[in-house]
Design an enzyme around this catalytic site. Structure first.
Site: not given
Length: 457
Positions: A47, A289, A311
């Site tokens: 990110c 993901d 996480n």
């Protein structure tokens, strides 16, 4: 007592969180852990890549939470530049290939964690593999893009797609001094918002000097004689480019799982139970993901690629592999982003999401400020709220504004998780002082208005 072997496929958030948590619960004498990662890095913030590219984060290594050496020091056999190419479920083993040498070998497992992540969507278009065309998913991708920017002959960039990655990369390239055009197939940028809220993002992006091209379908990329990209071509026009960034979105990286016969959902992600165990397989877990998760608002499975979820998945998996018990109940679809000083946030359902699952709803939109209107620095924000017509149950919130707007979505995320009605939200005891909020927080103003709409309906 025999030592069990845990094999982890994928060395980023979900995979290494699972490995680390399992190691906390079971020592090397009880559990051997082998982790495979095809890239050069582990446990990093994907990110954060747009902010590294844009210069807000100075060094690549600032995005790395834990190095390979740190994982190995904790008793995890981490093998970089090693790609798993096959899962043999019946034989309880995986085949791995050394990316640099091509050498292959099998490794057996007692327990398996699949954390293969997602891959950027790369459309099958003429010129899409040209030099200067980049997806941005890994640290290697970010470095490759920076290398291109360093040697680019001009300062024209085209971003294809206007979702989170597209908008964030547009900002990064503006910060790098590029002339930026965003080509978007949707009506407005940020399709995770309703179009009326996306329009606010569109206006703000143009105010920052970004050229927005909506309702545009890319048909190809034009290249020069050296094989470098020179333009992005749509049905209507051609946009010159010295670099192109693909921000079209991602899909679950589940080719391995599919070939092994593991269950996939309608979005292509692995299906798991609440303990993140792959359905129908006692000793295989999956997270990050590459999985689909339960949407607590709609009751349906969704694919949401976010590091926060990955996480948490890893922590749950590691606890279960290590002999404990933990669950991941689901999500409400919360996300926040920004383009320069414009903050963009959403949680829950959009209008089209609610319609798709057959919900009848009311919507309200309010204009407010981040602080008391008289306090210096107060900035405007727009809050849109959806509520179920019959019950008043909160269904979703979208927020667009300046400093102090984005993280207000967390109020709504908690309310959604708790299943609150908009009327119940009006009584929330939120913190107030003029530097932080008006007397009525903008989210609660929207809740009051939504309560009235539900009563009228």
């Amino acid at each position: 007592m025999s030592i069990e072997r845990l094999v982890v496929i994928g060395g980023d958030a979900a995979g290494m969180s699972a490995a680390s948590q399992a190691r906390r619960l079971k020592g090397p004498g009880e559990l051997e852990i082998v982790a495979f990662e095809r890239g050069h890095f582990t446990s990093y913030s994907a990110c954060g890549i747009p902010y590294w590219v844009g210069g807000d984060v100075a060094e690549r290594d600032e995005l790395i939470a834990r190095t390979p050496e740190e994982h190995r020091a904790r008793g995890i056999d981490l093998r970089l530049r090693t790609e798993v190419t096959e899962i043999d479920v019946a034989g309880r083993r995986v085949r791995a290939r050394d990316v640099d040498t091509g050498a292959q070998s099998w490794t057996s497992y007692d327990k398996l964690v699949i954390a293969t992540g997602a891959r950027p969507i790369r459309p099958d278009l003429p010129g899409v593999d040209a030099a200067g065309v980049h997806g941005v998913q890994t640290l290697d991708d970010g470095q490759a893009l920076l290398d291109t920017l360093a040697r680019a002959r001009g300062r024209r960039a085209v971003v294809v797609g206007a979702g989170y990655i597209g908008v964030e990369m547009a900002e990064a390239l503006i910060n790098r001094g590029y002339e930026v055009t965003v080509v978007n197939r949707g009506r407005e940028p940020m399709s995770t918002l309703d179009p009326d809220m996306g329009r606010l993002v569109h206006t703000a992006m143009e105010g920052l000097g970004i050229t927005m091209v909506n309702d545009a379908e890319v048909t190809g990329l034009r290249t020069d004689g050296d094989g470098g990209v020179r333009a992005v071509v749509t049905e209507e026009a051609e946009y010159p480019a010295d670099v192109v960034v693909l921000g079209i979105g991602v899909r679950p990286e589940t080719a391995l799982a599919k070939a092994a016969g593991l269950p996939l959902g309608r979005h292509g992600g692995l299906l798991t139970d609440l303990a993140m165990r792959v359905r129908g397989h006692e000793d295989i877990w999956a997270g990050g993901d590459c999985v689909e998760v339960l949407d607590l608002v709609s009751g349906q499975e969704r694919h949401i690629a976010l590091g926060t979820h990955a996480n948490k998945h890893g922590q749950v998996i590691g606890a279960n592999v290590g002999g404990g018990y933990a669950t991941f109940p689901g999500v409400v679809g919360t996300a926040v982003s920004k383009v320069c000083d414009l903050e963009i946030a959403r949680t829950g359902l959009r209008e089209k999401d609610a319609r798709r699952v057959g919900l009848r709803f009311v919507t309200v939109t309010v204009e407010s400020t981040s602080r008391a209107g008289y306090y210096p620095g107060a900035s405007a924000m727009t809050v849109k709220m959806l509520a179920e017509r019959r019950t008043g149950r909160l269904l979703g919130v979208q927020i667009v504004g300046r400093e102090g707007a984005g993280k207000r979505v967390d109020i709504a995320a908690v309310a959604l998780t708790a299943g609150m009605t908009v009327e119940q939200m009006t009584a929330l005891d939120l913190g107030y002082a003029p530097p932080f909020s008006p007397v009525w927080d903008p989210v609660l103003v929207a809740a009051r208005k939504a309560t009235a709409e539900v009563r009228n309906a």
